[in-house]
Write an enzyme that holds these catalytic residues in place. Structure first.
Site, mmCIF file in Angstrom:
data_model
loop_
_atom_site.group_PDB
_atom_site.id
_atom_site.type_symbol
_atom_site.label_atom_id
_atom_site.label_comp_id
_atom_site.label_asym_id
_atom_site.label_seq_id
_atom_site.Cartn_x
_atom_site.Cartn_y
_atom_site.Cartn_z
ATOM 1 N N HIS B 256 0.818 -1.199 0.000
ATOM 2 C CA HIS B 256 0.000 0.000 0.000
ATOM 3 C C HIS B 256 0.859 1.258 0.000
ATOM 4 O O HIS B 256 1.799 1.383 0.779
ATOM 5 C CB HIS B 256 -0.942 0.021 1.218
ATOM 6 C CG HIS B 256 -2.098 0.923 0.975
ATOM 7 N ND1 HIS B 256 -2.038 2.274 1.254
ATOM 8 C CD2 HIS B 256 -3.295 0.691 0.398
ATOM 9 C CE1 HIS B 256 -3.183 2.824 0.873
ATOM 10 N NE2 HIS B 256 -3.954 1.880 0.349
ATOM 11 N N PRO B 257 0.536 2.196 -0.895
ATOM 12 C CA PRO B 257 1.453 3.319 -1.109
ATOM 13 C C PRO B 257 1.281 4.495 -0.156
ATOM 14 O O PRO B 257 1.919 5.533 -0.344
ATOM 15 C CB PRO B 257 1.118 3.743 -2.544
ATOM 16 C CG PRO B 257 -0.304 3.370 -2.736
ATOM 17 C CD PRO B 257 -0.577 2.200 -1.840
ATOM 18 N N CYS B 258 0.489 4.353 0.899
ATOM 19 C CA CYS B 258 0.175 5.542 1.697
ATOM 20 C C CYS B 258 1.409 6.185 2.326
ATOM 21 O O CYS B 258 1.444 7.385 2.551
ATOM 22 C CB CYS B 258 -0.877 5.232 2.763
ATOM 23 S SG CYS B 258 -0.459 3.841 3.809
ATOM 24 N N ARG B 259 2.442 5.378 2.597
ATOM 25 C CA ARG B 259 3.621 5.982 3.228
ATOM 26 C C ARG B 259 4.791 6.157 2.264
ATOM 27 O O ARG B 259 5.873 6.594 2.650
ATOM 28 C CB ARG B 259 4.047 5.149 4.436
ATOM 29 C CG ARG B 259 3.007 5.179 5.561
ATOM 30 C CD ARG B 259 3.608 4.780 6.901
ATOM 31 N NE ARG B 259 4.746 5.597 7.259
ATOM 32 C CZ ARG B 259 5.965 5.119 7.479
ATOM 33 N NH1 ARG B 259 6.218 3.851 7.356
ATOM 34 N NH2 ARG B 259 6.944 5.929 7.817
ATOM 35 N N HIS B 260 4.585 5.788 1.020
ATOM 36 C CA HIS B 260 5.702 5.826 0.069
ATOM 37 C C HIS B 260 6.317 7.218 -0.036
ATOM 38 O O HIS B 260 7.529 7.373 -0.031
ATOM 39 C CB HIS B 260 5.252 5.376 -1.323
ATOM 40 C CG HIS B 260 5.003 3.902 -1.423
ATOM 41 N ND1 HIS B 260 5.209 3.039 -0.368
ATOM 42 C CD2 HIS B 260 4.591 3.129 -2.461
ATOM 43 C CE1 HIS B 260 4.915 1.813 -0.746
ATOM 44 N NE2 HIS B 260 4.533 1.828 -2.007
#
Lengths: 329, 309
Positions: B256-260
């Site tokens: 999941h890219p939320c913290r990328h």
């Protein structure tokens, strides 16, 4: 299950090739299921399918791999065989397109009873004929044949790959050498530059001139002749990382060299890429060829039990509507 | 699922990022994603662009460069074996120095209780230097004999019925490899799994997004539970979720890219602090190095002499 053979210490010995591994993506089965429902319906069908032969391995990988042929969702797309579309190709992805045939059976009984030996023989025979064919541009040495049966109710797909092969008596005179023994760094760079543009060629003869520059000549451009007195150096991307054995693609190349050029002795460079600019792990084999080239009914892939049998992939978890609903919940 | 729907709607209305915010926010424009992807494909030819299903083409990316793929990537160990081998030490504050500092920071975070002092950075399993010999007990994993998943047992056909022992499989020129399998003492057989890795551009988070589809040695798809065995425990279930691939319509595991963006911003910050040039087209190399912390045993390629140093 067959065990890996211990390293053969006694030379000369017969060349043994690591068989191909099929790698079918789940999207391929989705596409086949769709075509079965919408196009093929109750017909047995034979169609062209396009895959890619991976000729490079990850520079990260520490694992030994066999050559593999990958089939994805675009495999049925005749207009755009992988690698021939897109500007990405100008960057070269070091993968060679491979075209094969798929025979889809309508019932499991037909799938079971088809004469596999005859099929493999027929495929190899076609390869032999192509090899003898004077039209060199049609020289296709890397081929696959695939039989399938799709149980669309259960989302079970049965499949069995055949990688047709020719047979020639090929003997390795000495243990494999490393590429540094036959090419210096600059010459290795020339080879890399060549393959940036020419991944589709199954084999290339190379001549090193007096200044150390390599002249490349694809095997299909070498006129049919008697070269039994020369020792050719031939580049073959073999897609394999086994330390002592060449991959399956080398097998048909050697047969072709024998058949078309009467070669009796050659140096085969199994070109192995780790990234675009590194072929240091390439394998060099000194091989003698002898006798006639024959078509053999070999090449069926073993199943995951290590037996001569088809594989089955169960996609009920990926395709059945009720399962998908569970996953989504 | 509800969130995904909301996100889908939000994504629809999120304008495409047009000006670069790479240095300030760690995010990418679609053009920058394409440029970074081109460099990845060039430097690491195991990666390639794909177009995907034409009906799912995203207009903000070139039709033939919808996402990046690398296929059939080997993964011969489970993450658990890795974590056993590095022990259960407490997290130690990183004394960030030199070029590797940010890397070790990332791996510490990912691998949880891994020590990161001094030389031990060298032990961090960046796939490049993993050697089978150096890794202690390998956990066995269970795949049922038929290598299938899902559907009840009664559905699994007997494949022996299909086999043909009379078929000529070898003629002396065929190397008898069986499966190339890592034999471990006792019954701890580790089977080499294969992964297809995809990188899409996530318009909502304005970052790349990684998708995974795994196969066992018999080429059957891995179940979500099996895939989680290859995901660092800090990330399994929390940041790796099963979702529908935007260009293929098939369910994949996704990081999941939320913290990328925040992680990438930190990495870029470390680089520039150390006087390094943070180039936007190097984004994917840095990104994949960071993703390796999530899936440390999947041996995909992300090396580039310039940025990886």
């Amino acid at each position: 299950m067959a065990q890996p053979q211990p390293s053969t210490s006694a030379f000369p010995c017969a060349v043994q090739y690591a068989p191909y591994e099929s790698a079918v993506e789940v999207t391929f089965w989705h596409e086949l299921a769709k075509r079965k429902l919408e196009v093929y319906m109750l017909e047995d069908t034979v169609v062209d399918v396009h895959g890619t032969f991976q000729i490079t391995s990850s520079s990260q990988s520490v694992e030994t791999v066999r050559p593999s042929i990958v089939l994805g969702h675009q495999a049925f797309d005749a207009a755009t065989p992988p690698n021939e579309l897109s500007t990405a190709d100008t960057l070269g992805s070091l993968k060679a397109p491979v075209t094969g045939r798929l025979w889809n059976f309508n019932t499991v009984e037909e799938f079971k009873k088809v004469d596999k030996t005859a099929l493999a023989q027929e495929q190899a025979q076609q390869l032999l004929a192509a090899c003898q064919h004077s039209d060199a541009r049609n020289l296709v040495l890397n081929k696959f044949f695939l039989i399938t049966f799709s149980d669309l109710k259960k989302h079970h797909f049965y499949y069995w790959f055949d990688f047709p092969a020719l047979q020639v008596a090929a003997t390795q005179q000495a243990p494999p050498r490393s590429i540094g023994d036959v090419m210096n760094v600059s010459q290795q760079q020339q080879v890399c530059a060549y393959y940036d543009k020419n991944t589709t060629y199954p084999a290339t003869v190379c001549h090193i001139d007096s200044e150390g520059n390599i002249q490349f000549q694809p095997v299909h451009d070498v006129p049919q002749s008697d070269m039994s007195n020369s020792n050719l150096t031939v580049l073959v991307p073999d897609g394999c990382t086994l330390p002592e054995n060449p991959g399956w693609p080398v097998r048909n190349v050697l047969a072709c060299l024998r058949l078309r050029l009467r070669v009796t002795k050659c140096t085969v460079v199994c070109v192995r890429f780790k990234g675009r600019e590194n072929i240091q792990s390439s394998l060099v084999l000194d091989v003698t060829l002898d006798g006639d080239v024959t078509a053999e009914p070999v090449g069926w892939e073993r199943n995951n039990r290590g037996k001569m049998g088809p594989r089955m992939i169960d996609l009920s978890a990926h395709m059945a509507p009720e399962k998908l609903a569970q996953n989504a919940a | 699922m509800a969130f995904n729907f909301v996100k889908g709607v939000a994504e629809y209305f999120t304008p495409v990022l047009t000006s670069s915010a790479f240095l300030e926010k760690g995010v990418l424009t679609p053009e920058e994603f394409v440029a970074a992807g081109d460099l990845l494909v060039y430097k690491c030819p195991t990666w390639a662009w794909e177009a995907g299903d034409p009906s799912k083409t995203k207009s903000y990316l070139p039709a033939d460069k919808q996402y990046l793929v690398t296929k059939n990537v080997p993964c011969h160990r489970r993450v658990r074996s890795l974590e056993t081998s590095v022990g259960e030490e407490d997290m130690v504050e990183v004394d960030g120095e030199g070029d590797e500092a940010w890397v070790s920071t990332m791996f510490d975070k990912a691998l949880g209780g891994q020590s990161s002092m001094g030389d031990e950075i060298g032990d961090i399993p960046s796939a490049g230097d993993t050697q089978m010999g150096g890794i202690a007990p390998i956990e066995s994993m269970e795949i049922d004999a038929s290598g299938t998943l899902g559907g009840g047992d009664d559905d699994v056909p007997d494949m022996a019925e299909f086999e043909d022992d009379n078929l000529m499989d070898t003629d002396g020129s065929t190397l008898q490899t069986g499966y190339i399998k890592r034999e471990e003492p006792a019954d701890n057989i580790v089977r080499t799994r294969r992964y297809d890795l995809h990188i899409t551009y996530d318009k909502y988070y304005q970052t790349p997004r990684v998708w995974l589809f795994g196969y066992d040695e018999g080429r059957s798809p891995l179940t979500p539970e099996q895939i989680f065995e290859d995901v660092s425990q800090d990330h399994a279930n929390k940041t790796v979720t099963m979702e529908t691939h935007p260009n293929l319509g098939v369910v994949h595991a996704s990081v999941h890219p939320c913290r990328h963006a925040s992680v990438m911003k930190k990495i870029v910050g470390h680089l520039t602090e150390n006087g390094k040039d943070a180039r936007v087209d190097h984004y994917l190399f840095l990104f994949l190095k960071f993703i390796q912390a999530v899936i440390p045993t999947v041996e995909y390629d992300f090396t580039m002499a310039v940025a990886a140093k």
